[in-house]
Design a protein around this motif. Sequence first.
Motif, PDB file in Angstrom:
ATOM      1  N   ALA A 185      38.985  44.475  36.500  1.00 38.28           N
ATOM      2  CA  ALA A 185      40.108  44.352  35.546  1.00 38.28           C
ATOM      3  C   ALA A 185      39.942  45.244  34.327  1.00 38.28           C
ATOM      4  O   ALA A 185      40.308  44.865  33.210  1.00 38.28           O
ATOM      5  CB  ALA A 185      40.254  42.886  35.110  1.00 38.28           C
ATOM      6  N   ARG A 186      39.453  46.468  34.532  1.00 44.96           N
ATOM      7  CA  ARG A 186      39.194  47.359  33.396  1.00 44.96           C
ATOM      8  C   ARG A 186      40.470  47.894  32.748  1.00 44.96           C
ATOM      9  O   ARG A 186      40.492  48.152  31.539  1.00 44.96           O
ATOM     10  CB  ARG A 186      38.317  48.537  33.842  1.00 44.96           C
ATOM     11  N   ASP A 187      41.544  48.051  33.540  1.00 46.93           N
ATOM     12  CA  ASP A 187      42.766  48.616  32.963  1.00 46.93           C
ATOM     13  C   ASP A 187      43.976  48.130  33.754  1.00 46.93           C
ATOM     14  O   ASP A 187      44.543  48.857  34.559  1.00 46.93           O
ATOM     15  CB  ASP A 187      42.706  50.145  32.965  1.00 46.93           C
ATOM     16  N   LEU A 188      44.368  46.887  33.516  1.00 46.12           N
ATOM     17  CA  LEU A 188      45.501  46.280  34.201  1.00 46.12           C
ATOM     18  C   LEU A 188      46.577  45.898  33.194  1.00 46.12           C
ATOM     19  O   LEU A 188      46.270  45.486  32.068  1.00 46.12           O
ATOM     20  CB  LEU A 188      45.057  45.014  34.952  1.00 46.12           C
ATOM     21  N   ALA A 189      47.833  46.021  33.593  1.00 46.40           N
ATOM     22  CA  ALA A 189      48.934  45.590  32.736  1.00 46.40           C
ATOM     23  C   ALA A 189      49.036  44.067  32.752  1.00 46.40           C
ATOM     24  O   ALA A 189      48.949  43.436  33.812  1.00 46.40           O
ATOM     25  CB  ALA A 189      50.242  46.204  33.216  1.00 46.40           C
ATOM     26  N   VAL A 190      49.225  43.489  31.573  1.00 44.78           N
ATOM     27  CA  VAL A 190      49.436  42.051  31.406  1.00 44.78           C
ATOM     28  C   VAL A 190      50.824  41.881  30.789  1.00 44.78           C
ATOM     29  O   VAL A 190      51.085  42.400  29.694  1.00 44.78           O
ATOM     30  CB  VAL A 190      48.367  41.420  30.509  1.00 44.78           C
ATOM     31  N   THR A 191      51.713  41.169  31.485  1.00 43.96           N
ATOM     32  CA  THR A 191      53.115  41.115  31.078  1.00 43.96           C
ATOM     33  C   THR A 191      53.607  39.677  31.070  1.00 43.96           C
ATOM     34  O   THR A 191      53.278  38.892  31.963  1.00 43.96           O
ATOM     35  CB  THR A 191      53.988  41.928  32.052  1.00 43.96           C
ATOM     36  N   CYS A 192      54.415  39.351  30.066  1.00 42.42           N
ATOM     37  CA  CYS A 192      55.097  38.064  30.018  1.00 42.42           C
ATOM     38  C   CYS A 192      56.601  38.317  29.957  1.00 42.42           C
ATOM     39  O   CYS A 192      57.069  39.106  29.120  1.00 42.42           O
ATOM     40  CB  CYS A 192      54.650  37.264  28.802  1.00 42.42           C
ATOM     41  N   LEU A 193      57.345  37.669  30.852  1.00 47.69           N
ATOM     42  CA  LEU A 193      58.800  37.759  30.857  1.00 47.69           C
ATOM     43  C   LEU A 193      59.387  36.372  30.636  1.00 47.69           C
ATOM     44  O   LEU A 193      58.876  35.378  31.179  1.00 47.69           O
ATOM     45  CB  LEU A 193      59.319  38.317  32.179  1.00 47.69           C
ATOM     46  N   VAL A 198      61.207  41.205  29.081  1.00 48.17           N
ATOM     47  CA  VAL A 198      59.795  41.401  28.732  1.00 48.17           C
ATOM     48  C   VAL A 198      59.559  41.003  27.284  1.00 48.17           C
ATOM     49  O   VAL A 198      60.204  41.514  26.367  1.00 48.17           O
ATOM     50  CB  VAL A 198      59.373  42.876  28.948  1.00 48.17           C
ATOM     51  N   ARG A 199      58.638  40.071  27.073  1.00 46.76           N
ATOM     52  CA  ARG A 199      58.265  39.652  25.736  1.00 46.76           C
ATOM     53  C   ARG A 199      56.867  40.137  25.351  1.00 46.76           C
ATOM     54  O   ARG A 199      56.569  40.283  24.164  1.00 46.76           O
ATOM     55  CB  ARG A 199      58.322  38.118  25.621  1.00 46.76           C
ATOM     56  N   GLN A 200      55.997  40.318  26.325  1.00 45.65           N
ATOM     57  CA  GLN A 200      54.656  40.838  26.075  1.00 45.65           C
ATOM     58  C   GLN A 200      54.331  41.910  27.112  1.00 45.65           C
ATOM     59  O   GLN A 200      54.687  41.777  28.288  1.00 45.65           O
ATOM     60  CB  GLN A 200      53.600  39.736  26.202  1.00 45.65           C
ATOM     61  N   LEU A 201      53.634  42.940  26.681  1.00 47.93           N
ATOM     62  CA  LEU A 201      53.160  43.977  27.590  1.00 47.93           C
ATOM     63  C   LEU A 201      51.927  44.615  26.969  1.00 47.93           C
ATOM     64  O   LEU A 201      52.004  45.230  25.903  1.00 47.93           O
ATOM     65  CB  LEU A 201      54.234  45.033  27.851  1.00 47.93           C
ATOM     66  N   GLY A 202      50.797  44.421  27.598  1.00 56.43           N
ATOM     67  CA  GLY A 202      49.542  45.009  27.130  1.00 56.43           C
ATOM     68  C   GLY A 202      48.699  45.449  28.310  1.00 56.43           C
ATOM     69  O   GLY A 202      49.115  45.301  29.468  1.00 56.43           O
ATOM     70  N   ARG A 203      47.541  46.011  28.012  1.00 58.38           N
ATOM     71  CA  ARG A 203      46.637  46.448  29.069  1.00 58.38           C
ATOM     72  C   ARG A 203      45.246  45.909  28.774  1.00 58.38           C
ATOM     73  O   ARG A 203      44.806  45.864  27.614  1.00 58.38           O
ATOM     74  CB  ARG A 203      46.608  47.977  29.200  1.00 58.38           C
ATOM     75  N   THR A 204      44.557  45.511  29.820  1.00 62.87           N
ATOM     76  CA  THR A 204      43.222  44.943  29.633  1.00 62.87           C
ATOM     77  C   THR A 204      42.229  45.966  29.080  1.00 62.87           C
ATOM     78  O   THR A 204      41.189  45.574  28.546  1.00 62.87           O
ATOM     79  CB  THR A 204      42.687  44.372  30.953  1.00 62.87           C
ATOM     80  N   SER A 205      42.538  47.250  29.170  1.00 68.42           N
ATOM     81  CA  SER A 205      41.679  48.271  28.564  1.00 68.42           C
ATOM     82  C   SER A 205      41.694  48.176  27.044  1.00 68.42           C
ATOM     83  O   SER A 205      40.831  48.754  26.370  1.00 68.42           O
ATOM     84  CB  SER A 205      42.108  49.670  29.000  1.00 68.42           C
TER      85      SER A 205
END
Length: 279
Positions: A185-193, A198-205
Motif C-alpha cells: 500500500a505504498r501509493d494507493l488512492a483513498v476515496t470517500c464518496l 467525491v468528498r475525500q481523495l488522497g494517496r497513501t504515499s
Amino acid sequence: MTRWATLRWLDGTRLARRDGDEYVVYARSGVADLFHQLPGMSEGIGRVPVAEADHAPLSPTPSRVICVGLNYADHIAEMGRERPTHPTLFTKFASTLAGAYDDLPLPDVSAHVDWEAELALVIGAPAYRLSPADALGAIGGYTVANDVSMRDWQRRTTQWLAGKAFDATTPLGPELVTPDEVDHARDLAVTCLLDGVVRQLGRTSDLVFAPADIVSYVSQFTRLEPGDVLLTGTPGGVGAATDDGLVAGQVLETHVEGIGVCRNFVVADLAATTVEEAS
C-alpha cells in the motif's frame, strides 16, 4: 494473488477465499485463522457467489483496534493542527466494526456524524517491539475502513474515545488483500464518496507515518496479535472541516485503490426506532 473475506454463514462467521466470481468457504471463523496453524483449511465446506455473499466485519473479534489520527498533511492542515512527531493514537472496540455493506445507523444521541475513509491493515504475525523493517513482515494484509465519527461526542473532552467508539459504525472489508498484491500500500488512492460525489481523495504515499512505522510504534507498548486491526488515518475532506455531516438516506462509499469498496446505506438509529415501536 489471494483475497480473503469473512462471511456470515449459517450459525456464525466463516473464512472465505475469492475464486473468480465465487467465494470458497472454509470451516474457520475468519481471517485471523489464516495466521494460525489450525485444521479445516484443506478443502472448502461450500461456495457462494460473490454477489450474494453476506460480509461480516473482516476481522470480527480482534483483540485490538488501534487507529491513527492526523496522518495526512492535508487533513492536518484542514483541522488547523501541527504535523505530529509521533503517531496520534486512539482505540476502538471490536463492537464498533461493521460489515462492508451493512447499513450504517446514525446514533440519535449525536447531531454531527462524519466520515473518514481509511486504509486499514490486519496483523498477520505476533509483533512486539519491532523495528519498522521487521514490522513490515508482521502485516498480514490490507483492507478498507471508514472511521465514522460522532464529532460532537469527540469534542466534548480532549480525549476522542467517545466519538469514535459507537457500536457498528466502522465498516471494515470487504476483503483482505495480501501485501504483495498492492506493494504494501505504498501509493494507493483513498476515496470517500457521498451519494456519488467525491468528498475525500488522497494517496497513501502522503501518509506521515507509513503502515510499517505505525506497527513498529504500536508494538513498542503492546504485543500485537494476528487478527488485530490498525486504521492508518484519513485524508483531507472530512465533514468536520465544513460542519457537514451524514443524514439518513445517503450512501457512503469508501474506496481504496486495488483493494475494494465499502458501500453503506445510512439509516436512522435502529435502537431508537426499536424503543419508539415498543412504547
